[in-house]
Design a protein around this motif. Structure first.
Motif, short mmCIF file in Angstrom:
data_model
loop_
_atom_site.label_atom_id
_atom_site.label_comp_id
_atom_site.label_asym_id
_atom_site.label_seq_id
_atom_site.Cartn_x
_atom_site.Cartn_y
_atom_site.Cartn_z
N GLU A 1 0.94 -1.20 0.04
CA GLU A 1 0.03 0.09 -0.23
C GLU A 1 0.77 1.39 0.00
O GLU A 1 2.11 1.18 0.28
CB GLU A 1 -0.94 0.06 1.28
CG GLU A 1 -0.15 0.11 2.76
CD GLU A 1 -1.56 0.28 3.67
OE1 GLU A 1 -2.36 0.88 3.52
OE2 GLU A 1 -1.17 -0.41 4.81
N SER A 2 0.26 2.39 -0.56
CA SER A 2 1.00 3.73 -0.59
C SER A 2 0.35 4.75 0.40
O SER A 2 -0.65 5.09 0.12
CB SER A 2 1.01 3.88 -2.12
OG SER A 2 1.13 5.50 -1.99
N MET B 1 8.01 -1.69 -7.91
CA MET B 1 7.56 -0.67 -6.84
C MET B 1 8.54 0.47 -7.30
O MET B 1 9.68 0.30 -7.93
CB MET B 1 8.12 -1.14 -5.34
CG MET B 1 7.44 -2.19 -4.94
SD MET B 1 5.72 -1.95 -4.61
CE MET B 1 5.42 -1.08 -3.48
N ASP B 2 8.27 1.71 -6.97
CA ASP B 2 9.04 3.09 -7.16
C ASP B 2 10.42 2.78 -6.98
O ASP B 2 11.36 3.42 -7.39
CB ASP B 2 8.26 4.14 -6.51
CG ASP B 2 7.57 4.94 -7.44
OD1 ASP B 2 7.62 4.78 -8.44
OD2 ASP B 2 7.12 6.13 -6.95
N GLU C 1 5.32 -0.76 2.46
CA GLU C 1 4.88 0.49 1.89
C GLU C 1 5.56 0.98 0.81
O GLU C 1 6.55 0.83 0.84
CB GLU C 1 4.92 1.36 3.12
CG GLU C 1 4.18 2.65 3.09
CD GLU C 1 4.57 3.78 2.45
OE1 GLU C 1 3.57 4.24 1.62
OE2 GLU C 1 5.74 4.14 2.20
N GLY C 2 5.01 1.58 -0.11
CA GLY C 2 5.43 2.04 -1.34
C GLY C 2 4.66 2.10 -2.68
O GLY C 2 3.47 1.54 -2.37
N LYS C 3 4.71 2.84 -3.54
CA LYS C 3 4.08 3.22 -4.63
C LYS C 3 4.42 1.89 -5.64
O LYS C 3 5.36 1.79 -5.93
CB LYS C 3 4.34 4.32 -5.28
CG LYS C 3 3.20 4.66 -6.12
CD LYS C 3 3.28 6.53 -6.33
CE LYS C 3 2.40 6.71 -7.53
NZ LYS C 3 2.70 8.19 -8.07
N ALA D 1 4.94 0.79 -9.31
CA ALA D 1 5.32 1.76 -10.60
C ALA D 1 4.78 1.05 -11.98
O ALA D 1 4.45 1.73 -12.59
CB ALA D 1 6.67 2.02 -10.49
N ASP E 1 1.19 7.53 0.51
CA ASP E 1 1.11 8.77 -0.39
C ASP E 1 -0.07 9.05 -1.19
O ASP E 1 -0.92 9.86 -1.19
CB ASP E 1 2.26 8.96 -1.53
CG ASP E 1 3.50 9.40 -0.95
OD1 ASP E 1 3.42 9.84 0.32
OD2 ASP E 1 4.62 9.22 -1.56
N ILE E 2 -0.68 7.71 -1.58
CA ILE E 2 -1.76 7.63 -2.32
C ILE E 2 -2.88 7.65 -1.42
O ILE E 2 -4.27 8.57 -1.60
CB ILE E 2 -1.85 6.19 -3.26
CG1 ILE E 2 -0.87 6.57 -4.39
CG2 ILE E 2 -3.22 6.35 -4.00
CD1 ILE E 2 -0.71 5.47 -5.38
N THR F 1 -6.63 -2.03 -5.55
CA THR F 1 -6.02 -0.31 -5.56
C THR F 1 -7.08 0.50 -5.98
O THR F 1 -6.84 1.77 -6.25
CB THR F 1 -5.24 -0.39 -6.92
OG1 THR F 1 -6.08 -0.88 -8.12
CG2 THR F 1 -4.09 -1.43 -6.75
#
Ligand code: FAD
Length: 507
Positions: free
Chosen positions: A39-40, A197-198, A177-179, A181, A42-43, A212
């Motif tokens: 999950e992110s 991932m990013d 945790e992270g976006k 990509a 940031d989003i 998502t």
């Protein structure tokens, strides 16, 4: 992929859908699986989804959740139904409760007796024969091991996610945790191999669950399964959500108050109230919607109203290749009957029932997709009914709804009721006869005839039977504590610290 061992489950997304899936899978199939959730921060999450239906209790039982702890930690209140205001006509109010109405027989529903009584000039309101409805009206509540009362919860969506996360991580779910990509697909058949991932990290898996949200990163953006649009039947496409302080005791029902281009919700929690305005942007501007909402809310606003856009419809396949979509990624029906969290629950329980232990194959995915489609279409029809069965003619929005074509499946039900007062619950259908009945009658549909089984009783006997039933319910409701008193005793949540209201999450 046939015969491949499916062990590594990767859940993309950590909203309500992602954490419900993680919690259920680790509880029920944990030792057989290796579960990762990505999950992110940031989003973030959609941050709404706070009114449930009674199947939420079944899901909690499946997860072994203690009700009092759950309610304390998610600031929950009890819900006995939904109060629909201004739907049939401005000034109307009816409650669609979770209760059974009267006592039915093998030959027909209780409402045929009631319609017979009404034809003879007595009988009162249908709601007088429903315990949950009368308790909701009186703002009363009680439950214990022996009580037979059908209810659901209002809960704080963000706290619910955190609650499920604690449970899942405690049972070994790995969180990253992270976006995301990009999504890596296998050459040849296009099955998903990994999330990239990013950060450059690669998360490999056998089965991917797309949670998502509206973007459907895996199911749509990657696998392009297609979208079936239902917006011509469900024309709202926007919502504004805002949280306010409570101004009085919590009521045990959600309020759904129609306005000239949609409706407004009010969901009482222990620490605050969730409010929102649902509208059609073809019929109302965002500015006007914001004005109506801010004028209508009571209490102090804790968050800035924010717009959420959506469309009604579903993915053509919710299981495609080695990906299953849950939650907003799988489709959306507006929140009028609080059915989305239920659909997540059904989606994940069905996935566990049909889990691809023998590898992926078309037959399994087809079965899953057919069941999901069938159930969603019936819920869709039920929601459309609320818009179609109206006498409102005070705005272009309501003119559109009143005059619109409806699916044949719903048109047949409406004709059956209008001509014969016959109502049914189809196999595998969520909403029961009592639900259809409460909404149809609540929105001013009047059947031309009814079953004559009530004529088998002399009128005095029918009158007495109805009086007894009504009296028993009124007596039981009178003995119940108020909803707020029961909450304070049963599951008092901690008061959030001053300034602790979360900004951003709403609804
Ligand atoms: P989201 O909450 O959007 O979560 C998506 C997740 O995916 C997030 O964790 C996000 O960070 C992650 N993500 C997305 N892209 C990436 C990426 N690239 N990399 C990493 N992570 C990513 N339902 C009910 O049952 N009752 C209600 O009363 C109700 N009210 C609603 C009111 C409105 C206005 C709306 C729009 C919906 C409502 N719903 C309701 C539906 C309910 O909100 C959702 O079903 C529920 O919140 C599940 O959302 P989700 O987890 O699918 O998506």
């Amino acid at each position: 992929m046939n015969g491949q061992i499916v062990k590594r489950v990767v859940i993309a997304g950590g909203g309500t859908a992602g954490w419900m899936a993680a919690a259920a899978l680790c509880r029920q199939l944990g030792p057989l699986l290796d579960i990762t959730l990505v999950e992110s921060d940031d989003i973030g999450t959609v941050g709404v989804g706070e009114s449930t239906i009674p199947t939420a209790r079944t899901f909690n039982a499946l997860l072994g959740i203690d009700e009092q702890q759950f309610m304390r930690e998610t600031q929950s209140t009890f819900k006995l139904g939904i109060s629909f205001e201004n739907w049939g006509q401005i000034g109307d109010r009816y409650i669609h409760s979770f209760g059974q109405v009267g006592k039915s027989t093998w030959m027909g529903g209780f409402h045929h007796f009631w319609l017979q009584a009404r034809a003879q000039g007595f009988g009162g309101d249908l709601g007088d024969y429903c315990f949950e409805l009368k308790a909701a009206e009186a703002e009363k509540f009680f439950t214990d091991d022996k009580a037979s009362i059908n209810y659901a919860y209002h809960l704080d969506a963000t706290l619910y996610g955190q609650f499920l996360r604690r449970m899942s991580e405690g049972k070994g779910v790995r969180r990253i945790e992270g976006k995301i990509a990009s999504v890596r697909q296998r050459a040849g058949d296009g099955f998903i191999e990994a999330l990239v991932m990013d950060s450059g990290a690669v998360v490999e898996g056998d089965l991917f669950i797309d949670c998502t949200g509206f973007r459907g990163l895996l199911i749509e953006q990657t696998l392009k399964t297609g979208w079936e649009d239902w917006s011509h039947w469900l024309p709202t496409n926007s919502a504004l959500a805002v949280q306010t302080t409570s101004t009085g005791p919590a009521v045990p029902y959600t309020r759904a108050i129609a306005h000239k281009a949609g409706w407004r919700w009010k969901i009482p929690l222990q620490h605050r109230v969730g409010n929102g305005l649902v509208y059609s942007s073809d019929h109302m501007s965002d500015d006007e919607a914001r004005q109506i909402l801010t004028d209508a809310v009571e209490g102090q606003m804790l968050t800035e109203p924010r717009v959420i856009r959506y469309g009604a419809g579903r993915r053509r396949k919710t299981w495609s290749k080695n990906c299953v979509a849950l939650g907003l990624a799988s489709g959306f029906l507006e929140p009028l009957e609080s059915t989305s969290i239920h659909m997540i629950m059904i989606g994940v329980t069905r996935l566990m029932q049909l889990f691809p232990f023998g590898g992926f194959n078309e037959a399994l995915a087809d079965r899953y997709n057919r069941l999901a489609e069938d159930e969603l279409e019936k819920i869709r029809d039920f929601i459309i009914l609320h818009y179609k069965a109206t006498e409102r003619a005070d705005s272009p929005f309501w003119d559109y709804c009143r005059m619109m074509d409806i699916p044949d499946s719903l048109a047949q039900r409406v004709a059956l009721f209008q001509e014969n007062a016959q109502v049914y619950q189809a196999p595998g259908e969520l909403f029961q006869v009592d639900s259809w009945l409460q909404v149809m009658l609540g929105q001013r549909m009047v059947p031309a005839s009814h079953h004559h089984m009530g004529r088998m009783m002399p009128p005095a006997q029918l009158r007495q039977a109805l009086e007894d039933l009504k009296g028993n319910i009124a007596g039981a409701v009178a003995r119940m504590p108020s909803h707020q008193d029961f909450l304070d005793r049963y599951c008092p949540a901690e008061t959030p610290k001053a300034g602790g209201a979360r900004i951003g999450a709403a609804g």
